[in-house]
Design a protein around this motif. Structure first.
Motif, PDB file in Angstrom:
ATOM      1  N   SER A 154       0.822  -1.216   0.000  1.00 49.91           N
ATOM      2  CA  SER A 154       0.000   0.000   0.000  1.00 49.91           C
ATOM      3  C   SER A 154       0.853   1.262   0.000  1.00 49.91           C
ATOM      4  O   SER A 154       0.378   2.337   0.353  1.00 49.91           O
ATOM      5  CB  SER A 154      -0.942   0.007   1.216  1.00 49.91           C
ATOM      6  N   ARG A 176      -4.890   2.317   0.971  1.00 52.01           N
ATOM      7  CA  ARG A 176      -4.859   2.470  -0.489  1.00 52.01           C
ATOM      8  C   ARG A 176      -6.273   2.284  -1.023  1.00 52.01           C
ATOM      9  O   ARG A 176      -6.924   1.271  -0.755  1.00 52.01           O
ATOM     10  CB  ARG A 176      -3.913   1.437  -1.119  1.00 52.01           C
ATOM     11  N   ARG A 177      -6.747   3.264  -1.767  1.00 50.43           N
ATOM     12  CA  ARG A 177      -8.109   3.201  -2.286  1.00 50.43           C
ATOM     13  C   ARG A 177      -8.241   2.153  -3.389  1.00 50.43           C
ATOM     14  O   ARG A 177      -9.178   1.362  -3.389  1.00 50.43           O
ATOM     15  CB  ARG A 177      -8.529   4.569  -2.831  1.00 50.43           C
ATOM     16  N   ASN A 178      -7.312   2.180  -4.350  1.00 52.17           N
ATOM     17  CA  ASN A 178      -7.440   1.296  -5.506  1.00 52.17           C
ATOM     18  C   ASN A 178      -6.866  -0.082  -5.177  1.00 52.17           C
ATOM     19  O   ASN A 178      -5.667  -0.336  -5.328  1.00 52.17           O
ATOM     20  CB  ASN A 178      -6.735   1.896  -6.724  1.00 52.17           C
ATOM     21  N   VAL A 212     -11.678  -4.278   2.308  1.00 49.13           N
ATOM     22  CA  VAL A 212     -12.354  -3.068   2.771  1.00 49.13           C
ATOM     23  C   VAL A 212     -12.838  -3.258   4.196  1.00 49.13           C
ATOM     24  O   VAL A 212     -12.695  -2.361   5.048  1.00 49.13           O
ATOM     25  CB  VAL A 212     -13.547  -2.727   1.843  1.00 49.13           C
ATOM     26  N   SER A 239      -9.877  -2.904   6.722  1.00 45.24           N
ATOM     27  CA  SER A 239      -9.442  -1.536   6.991  1.00 45.24           C
ATOM     28  C   SER A 239     -10.497  -0.768   7.778  1.00 45.24           C
ATOM     29  O   SER A 239     -10.171  -0.011   8.696  1.00 45.24           O
ATOM     30  CB  SER A 239      -9.106  -0.814   5.680  1.00 45.24           C
ATOM     31  N   GLN A 240     -11.770  -0.966   7.441  1.00 45.29           N
ATOM     32  CA  GLN A 240     -12.840  -0.280   8.176  1.00 45.29           C
ATOM     33  C   GLN A 240     -12.894  -0.749   9.626  1.00 45.29           C
ATOM     34  O   GLN A 240     -13.121   0.056  10.540  1.00 45.29           O
ATOM     35  CB  GLN A 240     -14.185  -0.526   7.491  1.00 45.29           C
ATOM     36  N   TYR A 289      -4.284   8.421   2.641  1.00 44.00           N
ATOM     37  CA  TYR A 289      -4.410   7.508   1.511  1.00 44.00           C
ATOM     38  C   TYR A 289      -3.217   7.663   0.571  1.00 44.00           C
ATOM     39  O   TYR A 289      -2.778   8.787   0.273  1.00 44.00           O
ATOM     40  CB  TYR A 289      -5.716   7.761   0.753  1.00 44.00           C
ATOM     41  N   GLU A 300      -2.978   7.296  -2.581  1.00 42.40           N
ATOM     42  CA  GLU A 300      -3.277   8.064  -3.782  1.00 42.40           C
ATOM     43  C   GLU A 300      -3.185   9.568  -3.532  1.00 42.40           C
ATOM     44  O   GLU A 300      -2.752  10.332  -4.403  1.00 42.40           O
ATOM     45  CB  GLU A 300      -4.673   7.713  -4.310  1.00 42.40           C
ATOM     46  N   ASP A 301      -3.586  10.000  -2.333  1.00 41.50           N
ATOM     47  CA  ASP A 301      -3.508  11.422  -1.996  1.00 41.50           C
ATOM     48  C   ASP A 301      -2.053  11.871  -1.857  1.00 41.50           C
ATOM     49  O   ASP A 301      -1.707  13.004  -2.229  1.00 41.50           O
ATOM     50  CB  ASP A 301      -4.260  11.698  -0.697  1.00 41.50           C
ATOM     51  N   GLU A 326      -5.561   8.538 -11.306  1.00 42.42           N
ATOM     52  CA  GLU A 326      -4.664   8.874 -10.190  1.00 42.42           C
ATOM     53  C   GLU A 326      -3.196   8.888 -10.600  1.00 42.42           C
ATOM     54  O   GLU A 326      -2.381   9.487  -9.927  1.00 42.42           O
ATOM     55  CB  GLU A 326      -4.860   7.859  -9.064  1.00 42.42           C
TER      56      GLU A 326
END
Length: 241
Positions: free
Chosen positions: A4, A97-99, A156, A159-160, A175, A177-178, A239
């Motif tokens: 990640s 990591r979102r993706n 998901v 992580s949640q 994140y 990506e950010d 991204e």
């Protein structure tokens, strides 16, 4: 979670003169003996290590830490760990990591190279040149589409669940990506850690920079599988552009 961007993120943190991060301390080799006492002792060793070596740095270490993957005991002993963190004043950075599709490509490629050792007979999880990155990125994994959606849902959920369990700690959520798109995110991390804000650099080179359609061998099947699901947006590549 693994793959990640935590290795790259840690090199950025360690580029700061007042930050010292000691890597993944609960690695696979320690899994068999892992228990709560071992975890506490291991964490203590990290801080003692930094204290004993800080004289050679000629600077004050304001933040010292380590990497901890979610599947390495943090959630299993979350009540005790949260109590420990609160008592010791530990701050937590959740790097997510979102993706998850790109993360899966990285996982499969890394697993392949662990056996193939594509670069001079040596396994490389991270690289420092575009040539090495291109050699590793040449491998195109085949993804099992029949279990893909279910595996993403479990990731998901993991992580949640971690964010829910550690809600009561002093923490920040970042994140990957950010970090890639917005350098100001590093300023936010430095503010959170209470250090002066300076430009941070890493010598690591991104391995998978091509569109996903060029990096997955059975792209058409994967694309069809994710269309119409909650993970359809993983198919986009904005991204990295």
């Amino acid at each position: 979670m693994q793959r990640s961007g935590s290795g790259w993120f840690e090199t950025l943190l360690n580029d700061h003169p007042n930050i010292s991060s000691h890597g993944e301390i609960f690695h696979r080799g320690s899994m068999q003996e892992r228990n709560l006492n071992f975890i506490k002792r291991r964490i203590g060793e990290v801080y003692n290590l930094d204290y004993n070596s800080s004289a050679a740095k000629n600077v004050c270490t304001s933040a010292v830490g380590f990497k901890w993957m979610l599947n390495q005991g943090a959630l299993e002993y979350h009540k005790e760990i949260i109590s420990y963190f609160r008592k010791r004043g530990v701050s937590v950075i959740f790097l997510l990591r979102r993706n998850l599709l790109r993360r899966l490509v990285s996982i499969l490629a890394n697993a392949y190279d662990r056996e193939a050792k594509l670069i001079n007979g040596t396994h490389k999880s991270h690289v420092h040149s575009k040539q090495e990155a291109a050699e590793l990125a040449a491998f195109k994994p085949t993804i099992k589409e029949d279990t893909l959606v279910d595996s993403f849902r479990k990731a998901v959920e993991l992580s949640q669940n971690a964010l829910k369990l550690f809600h009561g700690t002093r923490h920040i959520v970042i994140y990957y990506e950010d970090l890639v798109k917005n350098k100001k995110k590093l300023d936010q991390v430095q503010e959170f850690l209470g250090v002066r804000i300076v430009p941070l650099k890493s010598n690591q080179v991104k391995i998978h920079i091509q569109p996903l359609s060029d990096q997955i061998r059975n792209w058409d099947s994967v694309n069809k599988t994710l269309r119409g699901t909650e993970f359809e947006d993983f198919l986009a590549d904005a991204e990295y552009i």
